[in-house]
Scaffold this active site. Sequence first.
Site, PDB file in Angstrom:
ATOM      1  N   HIS A  32       0.834  -1.382  -0.194  1.00  0.00           N
ATOM      2  CA  HIS A  32      -0.131  -0.133  -0.075  1.00  0.00           C
ATOM      3  C   HIS A  32       0.768   1.047  -0.144  1.00  0.00           C
ATOM      4  CE1 HIS A  32       0.459   1.125   4.354  1.00  0.00           C
ATOM      5  NE2 HIS A  32       0.584   0.001   4.430  1.00  0.00           N
ATOM      6  N   ASP A  92       6.156   1.723   6.319  1.00  0.00           N
ATOM      7  CA  ASP A  92       4.801   1.352   6.579  1.00  0.00           C
ATOM      8  C   ASP A  92       4.193   2.294   5.413  1.00  0.00           C
ATOM      9  OD1 ASP A  92       2.143   0.257   6.933  1.00  0.00           O
ATOM     10  OD2 ASP A  92       1.897   1.243   8.855  1.00  0.00           O
ATOM     11  N   GLU A 138      -5.124   1.686   2.867  1.00  0.00           N
ATOM     12  CA  GLU A 138      -4.993   0.490   3.885  1.00  0.00           C
ATOM     13  C   GLU A 138      -5.083   1.188   5.174  1.00  0.00           C
ATOM     14  OE1 GLU A 138      -2.408  -2.032   6.682  1.00  0.00           O
ATOM     15  OE2 GLU A 138      -2.128   0.068   6.213  1.00  0.00           O
ATOM     16  N   GLU A 139      -4.502   2.527   5.506  1.00  0.00           N
ATOM     17  CA  GLU A 139      -4.443   3.080   6.921  1.00  0.00           C
ATOM     18  C   GLU A 139      -5.918   3.401   7.355  1.00  0.00           C
ATOM     19  OE1 GLU A 139      -2.200   2.638   8.712  1.00  0.00           O
ATOM     20  OE2 GLU A 139      -0.109   2.324   7.315  1.00  0.00           O
ATOM     21  N   GLU A 161       4.320  -6.104   3.548  1.00  0.00           N
ATOM     22  CA  GLU A 161       4.420  -5.236   4.541  1.00  0.00           C
ATOM     23  C   GLU A 161       5.753  -5.465   5.346  1.00  0.00           C
ATOM     24  OE1 GLU A 161       2.759  -2.838   6.340  1.00  0.00           O
ATOM     25  OE2 GLU A 161       0.928  -3.075   5.561  1.00  0.00           O
ATOM     26  N   HIS A 168       4.070   4.598  12.077  1.00  0.00           N
ATOM     27  CA  HIS A 168       3.197   5.657  12.810  1.00  0.00           C
ATOM     28  C   HIS A 168       3.924   6.463  13.686  1.00  0.00           C
ATOM     29  CE1 HIS A 168      -0.365   2.753  11.507  1.00  0.00           C
ATOM     30  NE2 HIS A 168       0.581   2.958  10.854  1.00  0.00           N
TER      31      HIS A 168
END
Length: 424
Positions: free
Chosen positions: A118, A147, A181-182, A206, A393
Amino acid sequence: MKKPTLLFCALAVAGAAWSEPVKPVWDLAATEQPKLLATLKSLVEIESGSTNRAGLDKLSALIADRLKSLGGEVEFIEPVEADVYRMEDTPEKAAGIGRMVRATFKGTGTRKILLIAHMDTVYPEGMGAQQPFRVDGNKAYGLGIADDKQGVAVILHTIAMLQALNVKDYGTLTVFINGDEELSSPASRKLFAQMGREHDAVMSFEGSRIDQDKVALATSGIALATITVRGRASHAGSAPERGVNALYELSHQLLQLRDLSVPERGLKVNWTVAKAGVVRNMIPPGAQAWADIRLLKVSDLTAVEAKMRERIRNKLLPESDVEVKLENRRPPLEATDASRALGAQAQRIYKELGKDLVVDPEPEGGGTDAAFAALETKSPVVERFGLQGFGAHSNNAEYVLVDSIRPRLYLATRMVMDLAGKSR
């Protein structure tokens, strides 16, 4: 029990790994490493938060151009309202969700292989300036680099290696990059399930962990429960008896819904947020609470929902109205015999480099798109083929390990070769 696929059977009896690296692949991976770092810089420099449609359009155009240059048949897939699974944080209009990029490479064989990653991140626009791309020793830093922009880069350079090696033994090699995706993939989840069903194997990119070089056979499912209580307002001083106290009813409901966790099954139900009332001197006419749900089995969410609906029928205040709603934000990915066989094949390939690869059958707590791809298929779906990374994140510590690039490119390329049936 699901019957094993033909591909699973082939992997189980292959005995395919060689005792030393396949030199052309290993040498080419070394050549691609600095190129992949340059790609990461290009990807990271475009801010692509899940609600930043302009940034996602720019990034998806870059990815599409790269896939076209590699010979893929490329298409943009716009989110369609009818296919959007709506959750509390889903953008109001489908047009506000990032478009998807799909590239198809046609080969001479029969097996169909799907590579997924993603391009969206959790970061608001403007944060990129606080953590620009940089390389410091063995660490490459940047927002969204772990990510999951590394996953996009690894796929692009795996395709480049396959093209350079003239590997075309697959029937169809599909690349799918989504932009939501998030947000728990509201617009892409249906397509993931469809493509998973249509392919013989799925490799999801991932990232792996800095402290454990691994691929994963399982991920946690994530759900959200919302309980809403409607009462009746009244003056708290002069006429409280005329009201129906939604806060009292919510408290009653939470107490009887507090024991839904089943730790031995990996089912965790925790009420974490609540709100009620308008002002101090009014009997609260409304109240809500939210629960975070983690699960390892798809069937457990249905069971939890049934228990909740049954229990809320028992009310403290008969005049109150109580309802519960569950959002299936992401199903769990469950280990299967087929995915175990594919994981074992990845271990054998890594052994060619003299490296040990962990094949993890247990989820870590987070969820990924691999679970959507596995929902309607018996074929193997394996997660974490990406680079080793850390700090997803976070606003100042997200990085990938540079020395994981070459072995991970080798692993992904050799996996596709084996899945396609390429001989040495």
